[in-house]
Each structure stands twice: as C-alpha cells, then as structure tokens.
Write an enzyme that holds these catalytic residues in place. Structure first.
Site, PDB file in Angstrom:
ATOM      1  N   CYS A 409     -35.683  17.347 -43.435  1.00  0.00           N
ATOM      2  CA  CYS A 409     -35.662  16.270 -44.424  1.00  0.00           C
ATOM      3  C   CYS A 409     -35.061  15.007 -43.810  1.00  0.00           C
ATOM      4  CB  CYS A 409     -34.867  16.713 -45.654  1.00  0.00           C
ATOM      5  SG  CYS A 409     -33.142  17.107 -45.294  1.00  0.00           S
ATOM      6  N   CYS A 417     -20.514  11.898 -34.231  1.00  0.00           N
ATOM      7  CA  CYS A 417     -19.411  11.536 -35.130  1.00  0.00           C
ATOM      8  C   CYS A 417     -19.488  12.236 -36.480  1.00  0.00           C
ATOM      9  CB  CYS A 417     -19.388  10.023 -35.343  1.00  0.00           C
ATOM     10  SG  CYS A 417     -20.917   9.368 -36.041  1.00  0.00           S
TER      11      CYS A 417
END
Length: 515
Positions: A409, A417
């Site tokens: 998706c 990060c």
C-alpha cells in the site's frame, strides 16, 4: 636303510622292523588308525626316504612306507585285519566296540589333535574323514554398567584361570575411551593359536529413552529456529490446529512453523527489522536466529539488508539502484575538483550508477545539492517517473533519502528514521480523533491525491470548511452537554428524595404497618 616300518599284528600290537630298535616297543596307536582291507584299489605305495621317521605322525601308519614282504598278502588275497578274530560285516560295530573296550582309553601325545574316529575301507569303498566344519565367529563387545555376578558353578582345576594377585582393582575407563586390547586365538579350532589384538571403541550414547521422557526442554536457541528443541503436539495459536510444535522462546506459546513463516515473510516485505512475536499477548521481539531460520532465501537476503541498513552510520549509504553499501571517505573516490560537492560523487561498483552521496540521489552535474533538493528538474523527473505502474522513488520527509516501493500500500515506513509517510504525496501520516487521518477524504490531514487531486483550491475549501465546522460544533456540543448535565443534577436533587419516600410508603402499606 635306516627307515622305520611298523605293521599291525592281529592282536592290535605294533612291532618294529627294518632298522628300528629291536628291544624298544613302539607306543600304542590311538583309535584313529587307518585300517585298510584288500580290494581292487589296495596297492602298495612307493616308499620315500625319511630321516629316521621324523615328521610323521607316530600314532598313524604311514601309507607311503612300503610294508615288509611278510605282512603283504599274496596277489588276489585280502590282507589281514587288525582285529582279533574273523571279520563279520554284520557284527562289525560290535567287534569294534569290544576291541575299544579291550584297548582301554588312550590319550593323544601332547601337541597332537585327537583322531576323529576309525576309518575303514570295507569292500574296496573308502570313506573319507569328515571335514571339519567352518566356524564363523562374530565378536561383540558389550560394556555393562553393573559388574557381572560370579558364576555359581566353580570351574574345574584344569579349566580354572590363573588367580590374579590380591589388591585394589583399577577403575574401568569410561565408554568414551578405547577399551583394553582383547586377545583372541588366531585359529579358534586350534588349542594353542596365536593372538590378535583388537581394540573396540565405544562411543557414548547421545541420549537415552528415560532421559528423553523425563529430561527438561533443551536450552539452546529455542523456538522453531532451534533444530534441537523438543517437539510437542500442541494447538497452534494462529490456525488452531494440533501439530508437532516447538514453543517460541519469548513467551513459550505454540505457533506452528507454517504460520510463523507466513507471518515473518509478510513482516520482511514491509521492511520491518524488529519483528514482534505473532502472539498478541506477547510484546517481545523475536530473535534474529529464529527469524532467519524460518525465512526463504530471498526474504533472508532482504532481512539481512534491512539489518545492515539499520546498523550503519552516516558514513555508509546504499546505492539508490542496487542497494550496494558504500562507505564515504573524506578524501573521495574521485580527485576533488574546484567545487566542493564534486567530492560526493560516487560510482557504484556493482551497477555502475553515478550518484551523490550527500543527497542520496543520482549525480547532478553543475547543480549543488541544495538546489537539487528544492526541486531540480532532474530529481523530479527521476523521482516522478512511472515504472511498472508506480513512482520510481519517494523521498522521506524527515531524513530526505529516496525510497522505492516494490509492492504493498501507500503507507511507507522509512528504514533509516522509522518515519511513517505516504508514498503518493510524500507527506507524513497524521491522525487526530474527531478530525480524521491521512486516508480520510474530508480531513485536513488527508492525502491530496485522494480527493479532487486536479482541483486543489476546491479541495482546500471543502476540507477547511469541514474542519471549521468541527471546531465550532465541538464547543457547542460540549456546552450543550454541560447544560444538560446541570439540569439533570438539579432535577435529581428534587426528584430523588420524593422517589425514596414513595418507595418507602409502598413497602409499609404492603406489610400492614401504619404510622
């Protein structure tokens, strides 16, 4: 000529002739003497010279030695039998038994095997001596933890082994060490054969049945990733089927191997490095060995790549195209030209892509990284280029590295990060209760490509109005709720005592009590 010849008399005695000692009787012959009778096949054998009869069996008649003429029968007449009396074929066995009883027991000289029996040639038919059976021996060395019980029968003096000197018996070595050499006769059929030294190596048993039944689980790697963990038939917490399952090391819950592999593969496809336990009650992370053991080869490569990507520092980055890790050196891979940004020019040794180490994008000749980040046409063209029905790459809103999506998706998680952002618009994922999230069409946090992507002004107006309405309606609803609550409290202060009095009056009227 110095030879010794012996003949058998009718009474079974032996006499010396032809060069033997006249006054020295010959030793009695054992029962295994070969007796020959006359027949078509009976003939005198040629004598062979022998030094004093040495090398011959003293208890048997040598067929190669020529008999004297006095003992040889005329041609065509049978020879005399070494039995007392006439030979009767019908009572031959009885005569032999009587002759044996008269002779008494005889012992074979030392170093000589006892004869096998009487061999007769009756009516010119020779019966060969029975062949000795071949004995095949298999030696088994069995060590028992308990010493053998002494035998109840005491051995005979001739068969008793030599007594060992009294003293402390040394402890037997453990099974892992080679046992003491075993001496066996070279020929099992000979009484005094040679000796062969055999060494038996007894390896210790890896396990025992009582140990398996009562031993605790093996404390190794644990879980499905441990090949030495015990198998138990348990119900899987995912598919609810009874299967042989190795409990997970973190929570000791039962998850079958098939379900665990599907779960780990889906997590790796999402780029997760720290994978939680599939059991909802457990909040711990699975060990790296357990994850790698249950992944396919391709998923294992991806997982290791994500691990390396999460462990690297700022001086190591992957190639934007082939993900080959490159460590930047201050003195550069290419000689430093006049401009300072050129020292970040890197050429991948795997795919030969030239890219910028500073902004982690394809190399931008003549443009510095700051201008390229602000919206350079080359970067936009490369990032927005559609390949296989999707964007070529998307930039993380926090660390500014480009990420390519292979499948899944639009919800992306940066492996550098751990920032959640949308792959279509590049904005962070935000959500607020009562105001919606990034997937809502009318929310101010919604994706710009989900609602009126070609009319941005109208989209902003609609979303702003909805947000303002929610902002104004929320205080009104709050005030209305507070007012209704205050009214309910006031009404309750007057109604509750009246209700209690009425209830008490009804109770007294039912019991018949009066004021």
């Amino acid at each position: 000529m110095g030879e010794e010849q012996s003949t058998v008399s009718g009474s079974g005695g032996a006499r010396a002739s032809g060069g033997g000692s006249a006054g020295q009787p010959e030793s009695p012959r054992p029962r295994g003497d070969r007796v020959r009778t006359a027949g078509p096949r009976a003939a005198a054998s040629s004598s062979r010279p022998n030094g004093g009869g040495g090398g011959r069996d003293p208890g048997c008649v040598d067929a190669s030695v020529q008999e004297p003429a006095s003992n040889r029968a005329p041609a065509g007449q049978p020879a005399r039998l070494p039995l007392s009396g006439p030979l009767d074929p019908q009572s031959l066995e009885l005569q032999l038994e009587r002759e044996a009883e008269g002779a008494g027991p005889r012992e074979a000289p030392p170093g000589q095997q006892p004869p096998d029996g009487l061999l007769l040639d009756v009516l010119a038919q020779r019966h060969p001596p029975p062949a000795k059976p071949q004995v095949l021996c298999s030696v088994y060395c069995v060590e028992s933890d308990l010493p053998e019980a002494p035998s109840a029968e005491s051995p005979s003096p001739s068969e008793s082994p030599p007594q060992a000197p009294l003293g402390p018996i040394p402890a037997s070595p453990p099974p892992s060490f080679p046992s003491s050499p075993l001496s066996l006769p070279a020929d099992p059929l000979s009484p005094d054969g040679g000796s062969i030294e055999l060494e038996f190596y007894l390896a210790p048993e890896p396990f025992s049945v009582p140990g398996l039944l009562g031993a605790p689980p093996y404390s190794g790697l644990g879980g499905v990733g441990d090949p030495y963990a015990p198998l138990m038939v348990l119900m899987c917490r995912v598919c609810l089927e009874d299967k042989p399952i190795k409990p997970l090391p973190c929570c000791k819950k039962a998850v079958c191997e098939e379900c665990l592999k599907i779960y780990l593969s889906s997590q790796v496809q999402l780029g997760q490095v720290e994978i939680k336990c599939p059991v909802t009650e457990c909040f711990e992370f699975l060990e790296e060995t357990t994850v790698v053991y249950n992944l396919t080869h391709e998923d294992s490569i991806k997982y290791k790549y994500f691990l390396e990507l999460g462990r690297i520092d700022s001086s190591t980055k992957p190639c934007p195209q082939c993900k080959h890790f490159t460590t930047f050196k201050k003195k550069g891979h290419i000689p430093t030209p006049s401009r300072s940004e050129s020292r970040y020019k890197i050429q991948c040794p795997t795919c030969q892509l030239i890219w910028c180490f500073k902004c982690h994008s394809p190399w931008h000749e003549g443009v510095n990284c700051k201008e390229y980040k602000k919206g350079d046409k080359l970067l936009r063209h490369w990032a927005s280029e559609i390949e296989h029905g999707q964007r070529n790459a998307q930039k993380c809103p926090k660390c500014k590295i480009h990420i390519q999506r292979t499948e899944g998706c639009d919800h992306m998680t940066c492996s550098q990060c751990n920032t959640n952002f949308c792959y279509r618009c590049g904005e962070r994922y935000r959500q607020l209760r009562f105001f919606g999230d990034h997937t809502s069409n009318l929310s101010i946090f919604g994706c710009k490509y989900r609602y009126l992507p070609e009319r941005p002004h109208l989209r902003r107006l609609v979303r702003g109005s909805v947000c303002a309405g929610k902002l104004f309606i929320a205080p009104l609803i709050l005030v209305l709720g507070l007012a209704l609550g205050a009214i309910a409290v006031v009404i309750g202060l007057f109604v509750f005592p009246i209700y209690c009095l009425c209830k008490k009056q009804r109770k007294r009227s039912r019991t018949g009590m009066h004021w």
